[in-house]
Design an enzyme around this catalytic site. Structure first.
Site, PDB file in Angstrom:
ATOM      1  N   GLY A   1       4.975  -8.546  -5.533  1.00 41.66           N
ATOM      2  CA  GLY A   1       6.030  -8.398  -4.532  1.00 41.66           C
ATOM      3  C   GLY A   1       7.450  -8.482  -5.067  1.00 41.66           C
ATOM      4  O   GLY A   1       8.367  -8.854  -4.342  1.00 41.66           O
TER       5      GLY A   1
ATOM      6  N   ASN B   1       7.244   5.240  -0.551  1.00 47.59           N
ATOM      7  CA  ASN B   1       6.530   4.542  -1.624  1.00 47.59           C
ATOM      8  C   ASN B   1       7.407   4.502  -2.865  1.00 47.59           C
ATOM      9  O   ASN B   1       8.230   5.395  -3.072  1.00 47.59           O
ATOM     10  CB  ASN B   1       5.238   5.318  -1.940  1.00 47.59           C
ATOM     11  CG  ASN B   1       4.442   4.696  -3.075  1.00 47.59           C
ATOM     12  OD1 ASN B   1       4.265   3.481  -3.136  1.00 47.59           O
ATOM     13  ND2 ASN B   1       3.964   5.531  -4.001  1.00 47.59           N
TER      14      ASN B   1
ATOM     15  N   HIS C   1       7.015   4.438  -7.019  1.00 50.15           N
ATOM     16  CA  HIS C   1       6.030   4.677  -8.075  1.00 50.15           C
ATOM     17  C   HIS C   1       6.743   4.583  -9.430  1.00 50.15           C
ATOM     18  O   HIS C   1       7.833   5.131  -9.591  1.00 50.15           O
ATOM     19  CB  HIS C   1       5.399   6.065  -7.891  1.00 50.15           C
ATOM     20  CG  HIS C   1       4.358   6.369  -8.922  1.00 50.15           C
ATOM     21  ND1 HIS C   1       3.096   5.802  -8.902  1.00 50.15           N
ATOM     22  CD2 HIS C   1       4.392   7.141 -10.029  1.00 50.15           C
ATOM     23  CE1 HIS C   1       2.399   6.231  -9.945  1.00 50.15           C
ATOM     24  NE2 HIS C   1       3.172   7.043 -10.638  1.00 50.15           N
TER      25      HIS C   1
ATOM     26  N   VAL D   1      -2.143  11.625  -3.411  1.00 51.51           N
ATOM     27  CA  VAL D   1      -1.624  10.422  -4.081  1.00 51.51           C
ATOM     28  C   VAL D   1      -0.335  10.717  -4.854  1.00 51.51           C
ATOM     29  O   VAL D   1      -0.265  11.664  -5.626  1.00 51.51           O
ATOM     30  CB  VAL D   1      -2.687   9.878  -5.066  1.00 51.51           C
ATOM     31  CG1 VAL D   1      -2.134   8.679  -5.827  1.00 51.51           C
ATOM     32  CG2 VAL D   1      -3.939   9.493  -4.314  1.00 51.51           C
TER      33      VAL D   1
ATOM     34  N   GLU E   1      13.454  -0.179 -10.678  1.00 51.34           N
ATOM     35  CA  GLU E   1      12.844  -0.100  -9.334  1.00 51.34           C
ATOM     36  C   GLU E   1      13.594  -1.001  -8.367  1.00 51.34           C
ATOM     37  O   GLU E   1      13.828  -0.639  -7.210  1.00 51.34           O
ATOM     38  CB  GLU E   1      11.368  -0.532  -9.389  1.00 51.34           C
ATOM     39  CG  GLU E   1      10.469   0.397 -10.183  1.00 51.34           C
ATOM     40  CD  GLU E   1       9.014  -0.047 -10.147  1.00 51.34           C
ATOM     41  OE1 GLU E   1       8.517  -0.400  -9.064  1.00 51.34           O
ATOM     42  OE2 GLU E   1       8.362  -0.051 -11.212  1.00 51.34           O
TER      43      GLU E   1
HETATM   44  C1  GAR Z   1       5.586  -1.617  -9.152  1.00 48.14           C
HETATM   45  O1  GAR Z   1       5.854  -1.276 -10.489  1.00 48.14           O
HETATM   46  C2  GAR Z   1       5.328  -0.389  -8.323  1.00 48.14           C
HETATM   47  O2  GAR Z   1       6.129   0.701  -8.693  1.00 48.14           O
HETATM   48  C3  GAR Z   1       3.881  -0.126  -8.642  1.00 48.14           C
HETATM   49  O3  GAR Z   1       3.280  -1.398  -8.654  1.00 48.14           O
HETATM   50  C4  GAR Z   1       4.257  -2.363  -9.038  1.00 48.14           C
HETATM   51  C5  GAR Z   1       4.303  -3.436  -7.986  1.00 48.14           C
HETATM   52  O4  GAR Z   1       5.097  -4.509  -8.405  1.00 48.14           O
HETATM   53  N1  GAR Z   1       3.291   0.740  -7.684  1.00 48.14           N
HETATM   54  C6  GAR Z   1       2.356   1.630  -7.981  1.00 48.14           C
HETATM   55  O5  GAR Z   1       1.913   1.783  -9.102  1.00 48.14           O
HETATM   56  C7  GAR Z   1       1.865   2.452  -6.803  1.00 48.14           C
HETATM   57  N2  GAR Z   1       1.288   3.679  -7.259  1.00 48.14           N
HETATM   58  P1  GAR Z   1       5.660  -5.548  -7.372  1.00 48.14           P
HETATM   59  O6  GAR Z   1       4.453  -6.050  -6.572  1.00 48.14           O
HETATM   60  O7  GAR Z   1       6.248  -6.642  -8.207  1.00 48.14           O
HETATM   61  O8  GAR Z   1       6.668  -4.872  -6.509  1.00 48.14           O
END
Ligand code: GAR
Length: 216
Positions: A14, A109, A111, A146, A176
């Site tokens: 999160g 989303n 990614h 996806v 991000e």
């Molecule tokens: C993040 O890097 C996000 O971009 C990725 O999972 C991580 C979650 O981190 N999402 C994906 O790969 C979805 N395809 P977080 O729980 O610390 O935000």
């Protein structure tokens, strides 16, 4: 103007949720987080929500006989909370076309790649194996396929000599945390419009100079 109520779906750490929480805490930010839902009871992001006094719920796929019932529960919880936008933030279950249609153009989303490159899992390892010099992340509107859908915003970071998956993932993750709040703000300010499958942004200012890697 009333602030947009965002719902956030998480599965784990999160840290992106935290970036959204922090952004929403800044006075004048046009969105607030109305509800955080995790599909796992031990998702650390739930503690982040609790610390910020944001309502949260665990809706586990294990407690439902099928995907539709699981997604109906998520859908109902967000609707009851008056949510106008659902943000996926490290949510690791694939959503069905039913859910995607119900939240069409109100579901985004993040990614960790420069889409459409490196969709799916193991993005950092595949980016390193491909030898790209620039990596990054993307916030996009969700469609049934996806990691597909109109791109809202992207951030680029260099791949540095000696990078392993952990180092690259950490650098991308930092970007991000800057990108997701920006995308949420643009959505909340009603500045996004999908035209022929692409997102147009009202009042967009030109980006800075090219990121070149190697720099010289
Ligand atoms: C993040 O890097 C996000 O971009 C990725 O999972 C991580 C979650 O981190 N999402 C994906 O790969 C979805 N395809 P977080 O729980 O610390 O935000």
């Amino acid at each position: 103007m009333a602030r947009l109520k965002a719902g956030v779906l998480i599965s784990g750490r999160g840290s992106n949720l935290q970036a959204l929480i922090d952004a929403c805490a800044v006075p004048g930010f046009p969105a607030e987080i109305a509800l955080v839902i995790a599909n796992k009871a031990d998702a650390y992001g739930l503690q982040r929500a609790q610390q910020a006094n944001i309502p949260s719920a665990v809706i586990s796929h294990r407690d439902y006989p099928d995907k539709q019932r699981f997604e109906q529960a998520i859908d109902a919880a967000f609707r009851d909370a008056g949510v106008g936008l659902v943000c996926l933030a490290g949510f690791m279950r694939l959503l069905s076309p039913w859910f995607v249609d119900r939240w069409y153009d109100r579901l985004i989303n993040i990614h960790p790649s420069l889409l459409p490159a490196f969709k799916g899992l193991d993005t950092h390892a595949r980016a390193l194996a491909a030898g790209v010099r620039i990596a990054g992340c993307t916030v996009h509107l969700v469609r049934s396929a996806v990691d597909e859908g109109p791109i809202i915003a992207q951030a680029a970071v260099p791949v540095l000599p000696g990078d392993d998956e952990t180092a690259l993932a950490a650098r991308i993750l930092e970007s991000e945390h800057r990108l997701y709040p920006l995308a949420l703000r643009l959505f909340a300010e009603d500045r996004l419009q999908v035209v022929e499958g692409r997102v147009e942004i009202r009042g967009m200012i030109a980006a800075g100079p090219a990121l070149i890697n190697p720099p010289a």
